[in-house]
Design an enzyme around this catalytic site. Structure first.
Site, short mmCIF file in Angstrom:
data_model
loop_
_atom_site.label_atom_id
_atom_site.label_comp_id
_atom_site.label_asym_id
_atom_site.label_seq_id
_atom_site.Cartn_x
_atom_site.Cartn_y
_atom_site.Cartn_z
N ASP A 66 3.11 -1.84 7.46
CA ASP A 66 2.33 -2.07 6.24
C ASP A 66 3.25 -2.26 5.04
O ASP A 66 4.46 -2.05 5.12
CB ASP A 66 1.35 -0.90 6.00
CG ASP A 66 1.98 0.47 6.24
OD1 ASP A 66 3.22 0.57 6.28
OD2 ASP A 66 1.23 1.45 6.37
N ASP A 135 -5.59 12.30 5.91
CA ASP A 135 -6.99 11.98 6.21
C ASP A 135 -7.15 11.31 7.58
O ASP A 135 -8.20 10.78 7.90
CB ASP A 135 -7.57 11.07 5.11
CG ASP A 135 -6.78 9.77 4.94
OD1 ASP A 135 -5.83 9.52 5.73
OD2 ASP A 135 -7.10 9.00 4.01
N HIS A 137 -5.32 8.69 8.62
CA HIS A 137 -5.03 7.25 8.66
C HIS A 137 -3.78 6.95 9.47
O HIS A 137 -2.87 7.77 9.58
CB HIS A 137 -4.98 6.63 7.26
CG HIS A 137 -3.80 6.96 6.41
ND1 HIS A 137 -3.90 7.55 5.18
CD2 HIS A 137 -2.47 6.75 6.60
CE1 HIS A 137 -2.69 7.68 4.66
NE2 HIS A 137 -1.80 7.21 5.50
N GLU A 142 -7.39 3.35 6.26
CA GLU A 142 -8.06 4.53 5.74
C GLU A 142 -9.33 4.83 6.54
O GLU A 142 -9.81 3.96 7.28
CB GLU A 142 -8.42 4.31 4.26
CG GLU A 142 -7.21 4.10 3.35
CD GLU A 142 -6.44 5.40 3.04
OE1 GLU A 142 -6.42 6.31 3.89
OE2 GLU A 142 -5.85 5.47 1.95
C1 GLP Z 1 1.82 6.44 4.55
C2 GLP Z 1 2.12 5.36 5.58
C3 GLP Z 1 1.78 5.83 6.96
C4 GLP Z 1 2.38 7.21 7.20
C5 GLP Z 1 1.78 8.19 6.24
C6 GLP Z 1 2.27 9.61 6.45
O1 GLP Z 1 0.52 6.45 4.13
N1 GLP Z 1 1.44 4.13 5.32
O2 GLP Z 1 2.27 4.88 7.91
O3 GLP Z 1 2.12 7.60 8.51
O4 GLP Z 1 2.16 7.76 4.94
O5 GLP Z 1 3.49 9.81 5.82
P1 GLP Z 1 4.42 11.06 6.02
O6 GLP Z 1 5.07 10.85 7.36
O7 GLP Z 1 5.40 10.98 4.91
O8 GLP Z 1 3.57 12.25 5.97
#
Ligand code: GLP
Length: 264
Positions: A66, A135, A137, A142
């Site tokens: 993304d 959440d 995702h 989302e």
């Molecule tokens: C972002 C990314 C996700 C990732 C999420 C969790 O929203 N788009 O791909 O999994 O963060 O991040 P973290 O690993 O820092 O908790």
């Protein structure tokens, strides 16, 4: 689903790096799907060590999950910049084989479609690394995202924007509202999905994804449909799993094994 519970994030990083290296040794031209966020960082550090020890990534191709709409790849909080800084700049991958959606395009919808086609043209993703949002995702899909969605524009929830404000010097207003993300259907097309989650803040979304009902309210639960999904957790992230002793027993007894990645 293979659920693997390990002691701490360093163990998780080594375990996932082993799976990536095993694939790259068997298939040097593997297509790797990369995630951003803090969860995969121990894995990326480990992969950099393995490369220094002689593992080559020269023929691999990578695709990011993304990107924020409006951010150029040079922006410090862009996901392209993140992956270059945390991984790909430290490996021998040709920069032209590191792909991510262009965030600074004037045509984000067209860019999303182009990106989806580029993944298909590369032969699809052999091994997709994933994190999970608070959440539930995955990527930036989302809650209430279609479970068969393809790469497209999504609007971020306030929770995700505030979770990610730390990458924007804590400035919530600087966090873009829109993103281009691989869809859940796109992610499920990967031949092997590995979801990494560590820390107590992930215990709830992990439990809902692994043991909760399959539902759009929790996008990562779509991995229950995948024929080869590996969920790699530390003790904290696994702490709300009802069947945790079963997963541990099965893994220790090799009743389940982590099958090789990327079988075509
Ligand atoms: C972002 C990314 C996700 C990732 C999420 C969790 O929203 N788009 O791909 O999994 O963060 O991040 P973290 O690993 O820092 O908790």
């Amino acid at each position: 689903m293979e659920v693997v519970v390990l002691q701490n994030p360093a163990h998780v990083g080594r375990f996932v790096a082993d799976l990536v290296v095993d694939l790259v040794e068997r298939r040097p031209d593997a297509v790797l799907g990369l995630a951003t966020g803090s969860s995969p960082i121990p894995t990326y550090r480990e992969l950099i060590h393995r490369h220094r020890d002689g593992i080559e990534f020269q023929r691999t191709t990578t695709f990011l999950l993304d990107e924020y709409v409006g951010l150029a790849s040079s922006h410090p909080a862009s996901y392209r910049r993140f992956i270059d800084d945390e991984l790909t700049d430290h490996l021998d991958i040709d920069a032209s084989n590191v792909h991510g959606p262009a965030g600074d395009t004037n045509e984000p919808h067209g860019e999303a479609e182009r990106y989806e086609r580029a993944i298909a043209a590369a032969g699809g993703i052999d091994l997709q690394l994933l994190g999970i949002g608070a959440d539930g995702h995955v990527g930036f899909n989302e809650p209430m995202s279609s479970l068969s969605s393809r790469t497209r524009i999504k609007t971020l929830t306030n929770q995700t924007r505030s979770d990610n404000a730390r990458f924007f010097d804590g400035q919530l207003n600087d966090v873009p509202r829109h993103v281009i993300t691989q869809g859940i259907g796109t992610i499920l097309d990967a031949r092997h999905c590995i979801l990494i989650a560590t820390g107590p803040a992930k215990a709830d979304p992990v439990a809902r994804s692994v043991e909760g009902p399959l539902q759009a309210r929790c996008p990562a639960s779509a991995l229950q449909l995948h024929r080869h999904a590996t969920i790699v957790l530390d003790e904290d992230a696994a702490s709300r799993l009802e069947f945790i002793s079963y997963y541990k027993e099965a893994f220790a007894g090799r009743d389940i094994s982590v099958a090789p990645s990327g079988d075509r």
